[in-house]
Design a protein around this motif. Structure first.
Motif, PDB file in Angstrom:
ATOM      1  N   GLY A 179      18.484  38.821  12.367  1.00 40.65           N
ATOM      2  CA  GLY A 179      19.728  38.023  11.884  1.00 40.65           C
ATOM      3  C   GLY A 179      19.264  36.330  11.790  1.00 40.65           C
ATOM      4  N   PRO A 180      18.103  35.684  12.361  1.00 39.79           N
ATOM      5  CA  PRO A 180      17.502  34.647  12.116  1.00 39.79           C
ATOM      6  C   PRO A 180      17.424  33.972  10.429  1.00 39.79           C
ATOM      7  N   TRP A 181      16.825  35.039  10.150  1.00 41.64           N
ATOM      8  CA  TRP A 181      16.225  34.831   8.741  1.00 41.64           C
ATOM      9  C   TRP A 181      17.616  34.849   8.011  1.00 41.64           C
ATOM     10  N   LEU A 182      18.574  35.323   8.210  1.00 39.78           N
ATOM     11  CA  LEU A 182      19.582  34.927   7.228  1.00 39.78           C
ATOM     12  C   LEU A 182      20.542  33.800   7.366  1.00 39.78           C
ATOM     13  N   ARG A 183      20.472  33.602   9.213  1.00 36.21           N
ATOM     14  CA  ARG A 183      21.524  32.616   9.272  1.00 36.21           C
ATOM     15  C   ARG A 183      19.955  30.940   8.552  1.00 36.21           C
ATOM     16  N   ALA A 184      19.000  30.776   8.574  1.00 37.96           N
ATOM     17  CA  ALA A 184      18.139  30.716   8.316  1.00 37.96           C
ATOM     18  C   ALA A 184      18.155  30.177   6.905  1.00 37.96           C
ATOM     19  N   LEU A 185      18.995  31.401   6.150  1.00 36.13           N
ATOM     20  CA  LEU A 185      19.766  30.517   4.949  1.00 36.13           C
ATOM     21  C   LEU A 185      21.015  31.089   4.250  1.00 36.13           C
ATOM     22  N   GLY A 186      21.537  30.070   5.402  1.00 34.87           N
ATOM     23  CA  GLY A 186      22.730  29.759   5.578  1.00 34.87           C
ATOM     24  C   GLY A 186      23.818  31.006   5.582  1.00 34.87           C
ATOM     25  N   ALA A 187      23.488  31.684   6.395  1.00 34.20           N
ATOM     26  CA  ALA A 187      24.567  33.082   6.521  1.00 34.20           C
ATOM     27  C   ALA A 187      24.972  32.813   7.992  1.00 34.20           C
ATOM     28  N   GLU A 188      25.978  32.885   8.600  1.00 38.55           N
ATOM     29  CA  GLU A 188      26.691  33.702   9.580  1.00 38.55           C
ATOM     30  C   GLU A 188      26.804  35.568   9.388  1.00 38.55           C
ATOM     31  N   VAL A 189      25.517  35.619  10.845  1.00 37.46           N
ATOM     32  CA  VAL A 189      25.731  37.165  11.034  1.00 37.46           C
ATOM     33  C   VAL A 189      26.348  37.281  12.467  1.00 37.46           C
ATOM     34  N   SER A 190      26.741  38.681  11.701  1.00 38.60           N
ATOM     35  CA  SER A 190      26.838  39.481  12.881  1.00 38.60           C
ATOM     36  C   SER A 190      26.159  40.226  13.214  1.00 38.60           C
ATOM     37  N   GLY A 191      25.673  40.224  15.222  1.00 37.37           N
ATOM     38  CA  GLY A 191      24.442  41.100  15.462  1.00 37.37           C
ATOM     39  C   GLY A 191      24.801  42.640  15.096  1.00 37.37           C
ATOM     40  N   PRO A 192      23.116  43.338  14.672  1.00 33.89           N
ATOM     41  CA  PRO A 192      23.053  44.311  14.684  1.00 33.89           C
ATOM     42  C   PRO A 192      23.316  45.279  14.967  1.00 33.89           C
ATOM     43  N   ARG A 193      23.267  45.802  13.613  1.00 33.14           N
ATOM     44  CA  ARG A 193      24.318  47.444  14.481  1.00 33.14           C
ATOM     45  C   ARG A 193      23.127  48.751  13.863  1.00 33.14           C
ATOM     46  N   ARG A 194      23.023  49.897  15.278  1.00 29.09           N
ATOM     47  CA  ARG A 194      21.656  50.581  14.836  1.00 29.09           C
ATOM     48  C   ARG A 194      22.732  52.033  15.050  1.00 29.09           C
ATOM     49  N   LEU A 195      22.819  52.379  13.659  1.00 29.37           N
ATOM     50  CA  LEU A 195      24.046  53.503  13.358  1.00 29.37           C
ATOM     51  C   LEU A 195      23.025  55.245  13.322  1.00 29.37           C
ATOM     52  N   GLY A 196      21.608  54.828  13.595  1.00 26.53           N
ATOM     53  CA  GLY A 196      20.559  56.068  13.328  1.00 26.53           C
ATOM     54  C   GLY A 196      20.914  56.709  11.692  1.00 26.53           C
ATOM     55  N   ASP A 197      19.894  57.866  12.389  1.00 28.26           N
ATOM     56  CA  ASP A 197      20.308  58.505  10.362  1.00 28.26           C
ATOM     57  C   ASP A 197      21.564  59.302  10.313  1.00 28.26           C
TER      58      ASP A 197
END
Length: 553
Positions: free
Chosen positions: A348-366
């Protein structure tokens, strides 16, 4: 099952001799040499080239036992692959690859399908998997090799630039970090009137100058009356200069004779000194900043000074993050076969540093059904998944993309770490998907190879010219693939050139090296000697801090 870092046989390269005793002996010898060289951090270039020349094997590799497939050159040059997932033939019993394994930081996960090495590797180095053993007629022998790293990155960049441009207007306080959709032209002359550059005295004609006591001319006031020759008036920085003013004399360069009411200059006076004339910075209509410029605080200040209240910008790309894997914990210590999720907090922070608007990560499992639902319900421009990009029994990314009829643009890249990465488009007007391997540094590789140029294109950022730097050590390379190696910049000593130093702990499951890095060196197949210039990918944050010195190099 063995790994895929070793050499492969291509169709037409004497495949019918694969079962001969001499062929098997050569494969065993190559495997032994690669394993031995890995213990010292890489492979010897000359030995590899000699073996390759002696065997007559091509440098390109076929589809590996982990089920990822490459692209034809002509498809990639067109910016996308005509192959779809329906064309894929994967081994349903294949295990996860070393790059797509869970992000636990371990280098020999049994799910990698690799045999444990007889001798432990040196700290910070990564033991390469054994070569694949393919049989004549195996589908792996007829699949094209994955694209080179540079070509895959170019495909991602072209994909990002392929959509219609979108422009929105944002007030100044919301514009920072966005990219200008249009060039900014000056709405007015800057400055818009002749103004004093210093606190002092406005004088007309030759001195000495008569003056009257008082506060004088202050900034923000209306125009003053013309200044007669032989007179002076106090003036503040930023105040309008009266008509007919010859120059401004700084307070420290003036001598005031209060008794006689005269001002004397301590230095010679030059016509126009310390006056900012109207239009000195720009004239009305002149371009201030080109389109494609990131709105930094300085750009924001210039726009405000030029009279802008809102700016035309490209919307930030919207990104959803889907974290896959039943074995991942989001808190606490690893236990009972469960490991911490390193990618969810990092991406999330990495993608924001690249200029993106990022939603919180969703953990889906397998869960293939949950993955499909998440993909079909997303309204993002880009979906980033972690793990599940190989062909193991719980690697669901490819089957779900198959079912959705997604178009593969990149399916595997000739880069280490991170070769099982992929780029897909879910529909002609739908979002893109970047599938990252599950190992942390392999995921970083996929992020910089595919996600970063894709996002730059969507956001309207112009392509950056690559730059090169000297590498201050020998860096071992992969026989066929590009390597991305964490490095830190170092200043030159005694007049020497600045350079980069490679960092240890650079295996696909490791983050210790990249945490101390400020860039990644793009190491071509075969490696480079100390003093060679290599391409550098900057990381989107400040240079590495001094504690990196020594500990990681």
């Amino acid at each position: 099952m063995t790994g895929s870092d070793g050499p492969h046989r291509e169709p037409g390269s004497d495949v019918h001799a694969a079962g001969s005793a001499s062929e098997r002996a050569r494969e065993e010898e190559e495997r032994a040499v690669e394993q031995a060289l890995a213990l010292v951090g890489g492979s010897d270039r000359s030995s590899r080239s000699d073996r390759s020349a002696g065997s007559g094997e091509p440098a390109s590799r076929s589809r590996d036992s982990r089920g990822h497939r490459g692209h034809r050159d002509e498809d990639l040059d067109a910016g996308r692959s005509s192959n779809t997932h329906a064309d894929r033939s994967r081994d349903p019993q294949a295990h996860r690859s070393s790059d797509s394994a869970p992000n636990d930081g371990r280098d020999n996960d049994p799910r990698d399908g690799r045999a444990a090495p007889a001798t432990a590797p040196a700290p910070g180095s990564e033991q390469p998997p054994l070569p694949d053993r393919t049989l004549p007629g195996d589908p792996a022998e007829t699949s094209p090799p994955p694209p080179p790293w540079g070509r895959a990155r170019a495909v991602a960049a072209r994909a990002g630039r392929g959509g219609p441009p979108t422009t929105i207007r944002l007030p100044l306080d919301r514009a920072p970090g966005h990219v200008l959709a249009e060039a900014l032209g000056a709405l007015i002359d800057l400055p818009s009137f002749d103004t004093s550059a210093m606190d002092g005295w406005a004088v007309a004609g030759p001195g000495p100058w008569a003056f009257e006591a008082g506060a004088g001319l202050l900034a923000g006031r209306g125009p003053a009356a013309a200044l007669p020759d032989g007179t002076a008036v106090r003036i503040a920085t930023g105040a309008r200069v009266p008509p007919e003013t010859t120059a401004v004399i700084r307070s420290e360069h003036a001598h005031v004779d209060e008794a006689r009411g005269l001002l004397h200059a301590r230095r010679s006076v030059v016509t126009g000194q310390d006056i900012r004339p109207r239009g000195q910075e720009c004239r009305t209509g002149e371009q201030l900043v080109p389109a494609g410029t990131v709105v930094t605080p300085a750009v924001l200040g210039l726009a405000a000074a030029a009279g802008y209240d809102a700016l035309p910008v490209v919307p930030r790309p919207r990104v959803d993050i889907l974290v896959l894997g039943d074995e991942l914990l989001n808190a606490g210590l690893p236990h009972d076969g469960l490991i911490r999720d390193a990618l969810g907090p990092m991406l999330g922070p990495w993608l924001r540093a690249l200029g993106a608007e990022v939603s919180g990560p969703r953990r889906l499992g397998d869960d293939a059904g949950a993955l499909r639902d998440a993909l079909t319900s997303s309204d993002a421009d880009l979906i980033v998944t972690t793990g599940g990009t190989a062909a193991g029994p719980v690697d669901h990314v490819h089957p779900v993309l198959d079912a959705l009829g997604a178009e593969l643009l990149v399916d595997g890249v000739a880069v280490r770490p991170g070769h099982p990465m992929l780029l897909a488009r879910l529909s002609p007007d739908g979002p893109y998907l970047v599938g990252l391997p599950g190992n942390p540094l392999a995921a970083v590789s996929g992020l910089l190879t595919l996600a970063e140029p894709l996002l730059a294109g969507i956001a309207g950022r112009p392509a950056q010219d690559p730059y090169r730097a000297l590498v201050h050590a020998e860096v071992h390379g992969h026989p066929h693939d590009t390597r991305l190696v964490p490095v830190v910049h170092r200043p030159g000593r005694a007049g020497g050139r600045d350079h980069v130093a490679p960092l240890r702990y650079n295996g696909p499951a490791m983050l210790r090296g990249i945490a101390a890095a400020d860039g990644l060196a793009v190491v071509p197949p075969g490696g480079v000697r100390s003093g060679t210039e290599v391409e550098i990918l900057d990381l989107p944050w400040a240079p590495a801090t001094p504690w990196t010195e020594g500990c990681f190099t």
